[in-house]
Design a protein around this motif. Structure first.
Motif, short mmCIF file in Angstrom:
data_model
loop_
_atom_site.label_atom_id
_atom_site.label_comp_id
_atom_site.label_asym_id
_atom_site.label_seq_id
_atom_site.Cartn_x
_atom_site.Cartn_y
_atom_site.Cartn_z
N ALA A 207 36.37 29.47 33.31
CA ALA A 207 36.44 29.08 31.90
C ALA A 207 37.26 30.06 31.09
N MET A 208 37.13 31.36 31.40
CA MET A 208 37.91 32.38 30.69
C MET A 208 39.40 32.21 30.95
N LEU A 209 39.75 31.65 32.12
CA LEU A 209 41.16 31.46 32.46
C LEU A 209 41.71 30.13 31.94
N TRP A 210 40.91 29.41 31.15
CA TRP A 210 41.35 28.12 30.62
C TRP A 210 42.64 28.26 29.80
N ARG B 193 40.56 41.67 26.65
CA ARG B 193 39.72 42.84 26.85
C ARG B 193 38.25 42.52 26.60
N TRP B 194 37.97 41.75 25.53
CA TRP B 194 36.58 41.46 25.20
C TRP B 194 35.93 40.58 26.26
N GLU B 195 36.74 39.71 26.89
CA GLU B 195 36.20 38.88 27.97
C GLU B 195 35.91 39.75 29.20
N GLY B 196 36.79 40.72 29.45
CA GLY B 196 36.53 41.67 30.53
C GLY B 196 35.25 42.44 30.27
N GLY B 197 35.03 42.78 28.99
CA GLY B 197 33.81 43.50 28.61
C GLY B 197 32.56 42.68 28.88
N ILE B 198 32.64 41.36 28.64
CA ILE B 198 31.50 40.48 28.92
C ILE B 198 31.21 40.46 30.42
N LEU B 199 32.27 40.36 31.25
CA LEU B 199 32.08 40.35 32.70
C LEU B 199 31.46 41.66 33.17
N PHE B 200 31.97 42.78 32.65
CA PHE B 200 31.45 44.08 33.07
C PHE B 200 30.00 44.27 32.63
N ALA B 201 29.67 43.75 31.45
CA ALA B 201 28.28 43.79 31.00
C ALA B 201 27.40 43.02 31.96
N GLY B 202 27.96 41.94 32.54
CA GLY B 202 27.22 41.14 33.51
C GLY B 202 26.83 41.94 34.74
N ILE B 203 27.74 42.80 35.22
CA ILE B 203 27.41 43.57 36.43
C ILE B 203 26.37 44.63 36.12
N VAL C 87 41.01 47.37 30.83
CA VAL C 87 42.11 48.33 30.80
C VAL C 87 43.36 47.70 30.22
N HIS C 88 43.64 46.45 30.64
CA HIS C 88 44.82 45.73 30.12
C HIS C 88 44.57 44.24 30.29
N PRO C 89 44.75 43.43 29.24
CA PRO C 89 44.52 41.98 29.36
C PRO C 89 45.31 41.39 30.52
N ILE C 90 44.72 40.39 31.20
CA ILE C 90 45.35 39.75 32.35
C ILE C 90 45.92 38.40 31.92
N ALA C 91 47.22 38.21 32.13
CA ALA C 91 47.89 36.95 31.75
C ALA C 91 48.31 36.20 33.01
N GLU C 92 47.64 35.11 33.29
CA GLU C 92 47.94 34.31 34.48
C GLU C 92 49.34 33.71 34.39
N GLN C 93 50.04 33.67 35.55
CA GLN C 93 51.40 33.10 35.58
C GLN C 93 51.51 31.96 36.59
N ASN C 94 51.34 32.27 37.87
CA ASN C 94 51.53 31.25 38.91
C ASN C 94 50.29 30.96 39.74
#
Length: 332
Positions: free
Chosen positions: A124-127, A133-143, A272-279
């Motif tokens: 869903a985050m990759l939609w 960064r904030w989405e990464g923070g949510i995932l890390f909070a999950g762990i 650390v750095h936002p991830i931007a999907e390409q291919n």
């Protein structure tokens, strides 16, 4: 001819060297950190659920971080999506094809629902093709929540004196070790981190060159070569464990690794750095989700994975590999 062939051989040698460095780096990091933790009297549950868990995810973390900072986000994402596909379809598939794997009820009742929810949130985050960064923070909070809950649950079920990762002799030796052993453990951690650093760098940089050479995308290299390479230790462990009839080790390792890959590796990398999907194709994400749901249904039906289900998983992995390569080459 030699001038044409030599460069690709060198790149492959660096890739192999990177995989070896990642494997031993993780082993040294886990060994050194665990030894210090036990010597200092830290709970074995904390050791198992933090130090060991982090150590087994360290190769994927370093590869994804290195790639994303190098401007190769597809390698960062492909490494994790591919690793999760490998963990489910390849590792569990090989294990079940060799011998039926009995599944512990806890895996079905707790770990699998967590993995399904985690995978859905990740997709869903990759939609919008980005993980901020904030989405990464949510995932890390999950762990953090997952590890904390696991610690609490484990303390209820068993005593804090069970060091599952080590033999009794090893634990006693760690507890009795002196200053020289502490120095050795610190050096192991340092050397392990250095090996992880160079291993991830070699894998990412030379993997990109191999992708260019063969005319495939970096996403394909990450989804298959990197994912398979970083999953080799788990595959070897699974083969040994299935021969000993230790199904819980196989499923726990594979499913736990999938959870840590998304929450820890993607979480930290995005912070650390936002991830931007390409291919990365929608197929990749759908296969990861589909396999997660399929393996849950397989496990739930008989509290086990049988040989037929194991071969189905392997056939699914082979089919996905062929289709994905053909898509990348524009054949389909």
């Amino acid at each position: 001819m030699l001038r044409v062939v030599d460069p690709i051989i060198i790149h492959f040698l660096f890739i192999i060297g990177g995989l070896v460095a990642l494997y031993f780096g993780a082993e040294w990091l886990v060994g050194g950190a665990s030894s210090i933790a036990i010597k200092l009297g830290i709970s074995p549950l904390v050791v198992g659920l933090t130090v060991v868990a982090f150590g087994t995810s360290a190769p994927e973390l370093l590869v994804s971080l290195q790639a994303n900072l190098n401007g190769q986000p597809d390698v960062a994402l492909g490494n994790i999506i591919g690793s999760n596909i490998c963990n489910i379809a390849l590792i569990l598939g090989v294990a079940a094809a060799m011998k039926p794997v009995v599944i512990h009820l806890q895996i079905i009742k707790r770990e699998m629902p967590i993995l399904i929810i985690t995978s859905l949130v990740f997709v869903a985050m990759l939609w919008d093709k980005r993980i901020e960064r904030w989405e990464g923070g949510i995932l890390f909070a999950g762990i953090i929540i997952y590890v904390t809950a696991s610690l609490i649950e484990a303390r209820k079920e068993k005593g804090a004196g069970d060091y599952e990762e080590f033999s009794e002799e090893e634990v006693e030796e760690m507890k009795k070790s002196g200053a020289s052993q502490m120095v050795k453990s610190v050096l192991l951690i340092i050397v392990g981190l250095v090996a992880l650093k160079f291993g991830s760098q070699w894998l990412v940089e030379h993997g990109a060159e191999v992708a260019k050479w063969f005319g495939v995308s970096e996403a394909i290299i990450a989804l298959f070569l990197f994912a398979f390479g970083t999953s080799l230790p788990e595959l070897a462990t699974s083969i040994v464990a299935i021969r000993k009839g230790q199904g819980d080790i196989i499923t726990g390792n594979a499913i736990g690794s999938c959870i840590f890959n998304i929450l820890t590796v993607i979480g930290i990398t995005a912070m650390v750095h936002p991830i931007a999907e390409q291919n990365i194709a929608s197929l990749d994400k759908m296969v990861m989700l589909g396999l997660t749901i399929a393996i849950t249904l397989f496990m739930w039906s008989r509290m086990a994975l049988n040989r037929i289900e194991g071969w189905l998983l392997l056939f699914g992995y082979l089919t996905y590999s062929v289709v994905r390569y053909c898509m990348d080459q524009g054949i389909i």
